[in-house]
Design an enzyme around this catalytic site. Sequence first.
Site, PDB file in Angstrom:
ATOM      1  N   GLY A   1       0.825  -1.200   0.000  1.00  0.00           N
ATOM      2  CA  GLY A   1       0.000   0.000   0.000  1.00  0.00           C
ATOM      3  C   GLY A   1       0.858   1.248   0.000  1.00  0.00           C
ATOM      4  O   GLY A   1       1.900   1.289   0.655  1.00  0.00           O
TER       5      GLY A   1
ATOM      6  N   GLY B   1      -0.589   4.579   0.277  1.00  0.00           N
ATOM      7  CA  GLY B   1      -1.280   5.773   0.755  1.00  0.00           C
ATOM      8  C   GLY B   1      -0.404   6.488   1.757  1.00  0.00           C
ATOM      9  O   GLY B   1       0.807   6.259   1.830  1.00  0.00           O
TER      10      GLY B   1
ATOM     11  N   ALA C   1      -0.028   6.204   4.954  1.00  0.00           N
ATOM     12  CA  ALA C   1       0.676   5.367   5.921  1.00  0.00           C
ATOM     13  C   ALA C   1       1.768   4.544   5.237  1.00  0.00           C
ATOM     14  O   ALA C   1       2.911   4.505   5.707  1.00  0.00           O
ATOM     15  CB  ALA C   1      -0.308   4.448   6.640  1.00  0.00           C
TER      16      ALA C   1
ATOM     17  N   HIS D   1     -20.497   9.286   6.590  1.00  0.00           N
ATOM     18  CA  HIS D   1     -20.215  10.717   6.523  1.00  0.00           C
ATOM     19  C   HIS D   1     -21.463  11.473   6.096  1.00  0.00           C
ATOM     20  O   HIS D   1     -22.088  11.115   5.102  1.00  0.00           O
ATOM     21  CB  HIS D   1     -19.088  10.948   5.520  1.00  0.00           C
ATOM     22  CG  HIS D   1     -18.458  12.290   5.639  1.00  0.00           C
ATOM     23  ND1 HIS D   1     -19.125  13.441   5.323  1.00  0.00           N
ATOM     24  CD2 HIS D   1     -17.237  12.669   6.072  1.00  0.00           C
ATOM     25  CE1 HIS D   1     -18.315  14.462   5.538  1.00  0.00           C
ATOM     26  NE2 HIS D   1     -17.171  14.020   5.996  1.00  0.00           N
TER      27      HIS D   1
ATOM     28  N   ARG E   1     -20.214  13.588  13.140  1.00  0.00           N
ATOM     29  CA  ARG E   1     -20.717  13.001  11.904  1.00  0.00           C
ATOM     30  C   ARG E   1     -21.866  12.025  12.130  1.00  0.00           C
ATOM     31  O   ARG E   1     -22.851  12.037  11.393  1.00  0.00           O
ATOM     32  CB  ARG E   1     -19.571  12.270  11.208  1.00  0.00           C
ATOM     33  CG  ARG E   1     -18.520  13.218  10.721  1.00  0.00           C
ATOM     34  CD  ARG E   1     -17.315  12.503  10.167  1.00  0.00           C
ATOM     35  NE  ARG E   1     -16.414  13.493   9.576  1.00  0.00           N
ATOM     36  CZ  ARG E   1     -15.282  13.197   8.965  1.00  0.00           C
ATOM     37  NH1 ARG E   1     -14.896  11.941   8.857  1.00  0.00           N
ATOM     38  NH2 ARG E   1     -14.528  14.133   8.449  1.00  0.00           N
TER      39      ARG E   1
ATOM     40  N   HIS F   1     -17.883   6.057   4.636  1.00  0.00           N
ATOM     41  CA  HIS F   1     -16.747   6.907   4.329  1.00  0.00           C
ATOM     42  C   HIS F   1     -15.436   6.373   4.902  1.00  0.00           C
ATOM     43  O   HIS F   1     -14.399   6.461   4.280  1.00  0.00           O
ATOM     44  CB  HIS F   1     -17.029   8.294   4.904  1.00  0.00           C
ATOM     45  CG  HIS F   1     -15.894   9.255   4.787  1.00  0.00           C
ATOM     46  ND1 HIS F   1     -15.325   9.558   3.569  1.00  0.00           N
ATOM     47  CD2 HIS F   1     -15.217   9.976   5.702  1.00  0.00           C
ATOM     48  CE1 HIS F   1     -14.352  10.432   3.763  1.00  0.00           C
ATOM     49  NE2 HIS F   1     -14.247  10.687   5.044  1.00  0.00           N
TER      50      HIS F   1
END
Lengths: 250, 639
Positions: free
Chosen positions: B42, B44, B46, B268, B332, B403
Amino acid sequence: MSRLLTLNLRIWRQDGPGASGAFESHRLEGVSADLSLLEALDVLNERLIAAGERPVHFDHDCREGICGSCGFLVNGQAHGPRPATTVCQLYLRSFADGTTLTLEPWRARAFPLVQDLVVDRSAFDRLIAAGGYCSVNTGQAPDGNALLVGQEQAAVAFAAATCIGCGACVASCRNASASLFVGAKLAHLAQLPQGQPERGRRTLAMHERMVVEGFGSCSSNLECEAACPKEVSADWISWLQRERRRARQS
Amino acid sequence: MSALPDPQLPAGHLADAWRRTREGLPLIAPARRGAFPLLVVGTGLAGASAAATLAEQGYPVTVLSFHDSPRRAHSVAAQGGINAARALAPDGDSVNRLFADTLRGGDFRAREAGCRRLAEISSAIIDQCVAQGVPFAREYGGTLATRSFGGALVSRTFYARGQTGQQLLYGAYQALMRQVEAGRVRLLCRRDMLDLITVDGVARGVVCRDLLSGALEVHLAQAVLLATGGYSNVYFLSTNALRSNASAIWQAHRQGALFANPCFTQIHPTCIPSGDPHQSKLTLMSESLRNDGRVWLPVRAGDERPPGEIPEQERDYFLERQYPAYGNMVPRDVASRRARELCLAGHGVGPGRQSVYLDLRDAIARDGRDRIAARYGNLLDMYERISGDDPYGTPLRIYPAPHYTMGGLWVDYRLMSSIPGLFVLGEANFSEHGANRLGASALMQGLADGYFIAPATVPAWLAGHGAPVLSPDHPACRAAVARVQARIDGLLGSGGRTPVDAFHRRLGRLMIDSCGISRQASGLRDGLAAVAALEQEFHAEVRVPGGASGPNPELEKALRVADFFGLARLMLRDALAREESCGAHFREEHQTPEGEARRDDEHFAHIAAWGHGRDTAEPILHREPLRFTELQPTTRSYR
């Protein structure tokens, strides 16, 4: 109830880099004008799968215009006719009933074809690897407020930094130049104090890599700016030429 | 499966516990680090930040991404901002307050030590990103600008227009590409991780599929870091990118990694609602819009008039009415639930009465169109493109959408899963957000994990446990490849007639109805049965065209959806077992007479960590008790 329309799609089909390709025609009737063009391709693919045929391959992911995955030519225009719009954000309501849309992949030597509408844009990653960063290891950063950046200056850097790496600039240039992509990254970092120490080296390294990767020189047509879904300014290309002179002289 | 391991929580005072922990961790000499190859899955926030930072330290890192470029990871779509406690502004913010807000926001279902650490690290993240050239918004004087964001009473959110995630990701991506150029990172794109390789219960590598050639590859390392994001796409329609998936964490779970709090999923409140059945996603509109937008519905149910013709006294600004102190800024889950209730009662607007108005009229009158455009221009342009409506002239229509998933693989304080050598970062772990995540805290957590926590804790584990890298023809590798091959063969050979998406759409509807904004026991039980039946139908009836070699996006989808079924069942089971309402998990049986969540600290102040029942069909529940020393659980009140 939203408007329904009929679309005639002429789509480039090619099994792989070595295979020969051709346009294939499909007629989609009764699709909602509230769908995006990619969603219309989803509908087409469901039909192709049901008919036992290979679905059309196109890159996509976020479908909200920010990841930069999607992109192909729509009637010869990168990302289609709407300004500042990636093809995933191109909605069918932009088109008249019965329109014919010709879809073909980015065509550039530096972006070899993978399949159908998918090309390999890893050359962009290698351009960034050549110098599109500030060399600061984690943990070496000074206080974020130690370097003041004026509001206007931050906004200018941000505007250049919004490039999503989709490749439309290359695809719309008759020389398949990556000048806008490279200019945008150099400009983003050169507008900020953090980018100054490596400014000259970065300019020369990214420009040199652009040539190595097989991108052409700027064609001065400004089609790149017109096609850019993030409206990155082509002024950065002439700025890039000045930056190169400046870098060579220092 | 495995019992619950020691969570490795720090002893003593919370404040400074992370510094004390770090100082006690064993180190590896720089000259030896080249002998410890690592695998990061991954790219992203992180994954990219962890891979770059570990490579900077001298570890050879192999990075796998299913995208064509690391820059496409879904972190790129985060809009609003990133929280950090800089504790300089006079509005009273501090590390302690961010810690308290995180723990309270998560409704006391997260570990306090983790929340405290996150708040302590937050400021250094901003410094790091600034140094990389992330163009954060600035004040006129040139200092970093902040704004107040979803549910916070202080201004601690740093941002770059509405594209904060994009800019932070590019910072991490560029740091990663710098390490690729230096030869310390081997980057392998267009690879889907499909299984985990373990030997004697220790993670040793992964099996992935090359999405272009179709070949199954084995990648081996001394430690495996999963940073593969969340699982909102179990709901089919969500704000996640279409290819975001749970296969890496789900397959790791099947190999023994505990899965914590799977039912904690965030819906969300401000998304562009769904219309056509072929709509492929729900697009998030940053909730920063709630700073200036007023949420309302017609007072009269079934009111068909266009919004402009509904006079002021016939508009119900229901969040302002019900929550005078917070108004449109309530958390939220509260905003989502109130919107759903009123839509169910027939007050909703738009197609199917499945949306509410978010009105910028008063903000435009107060600040002028230009200032609103400067603040939200790109969001409003996007809204206009998708909906065909002009948001400056007519209120936006919004509705809640899945979300973010707070649940994920269980990790200890050092981010190691219950499988030694397997670390989990970012949204993929169950993390510090408890039962609900504060706005602008996802980016903070992903980068805290990647830049600062894993680069300290992974080497510490290697120092004590590193073993020579396996040979690719080790029986464990061959067995893992065979498992993947069997799954692929099963899907390709099913002989059905229905495309994958048709099943995914049905799974999504089942899950949003039974395990969405509001849940109740009978719905969850029905959901379990229906998902199991749908899963069987999927394996019998799905049609995956093409073969295993060469590009096959339908096969990629089928493998992902196959994994979503198992995860969906675990979510339902977890939601059923948690007989309380907390954070985003709202059980209708457990509410106050006013309709607010009723938490049960006596019985449910724990992390639910599920083990995969390999031989028995039933998953096994382990409970990690939560203890609070600095801040005692209080009932959340936004009234």
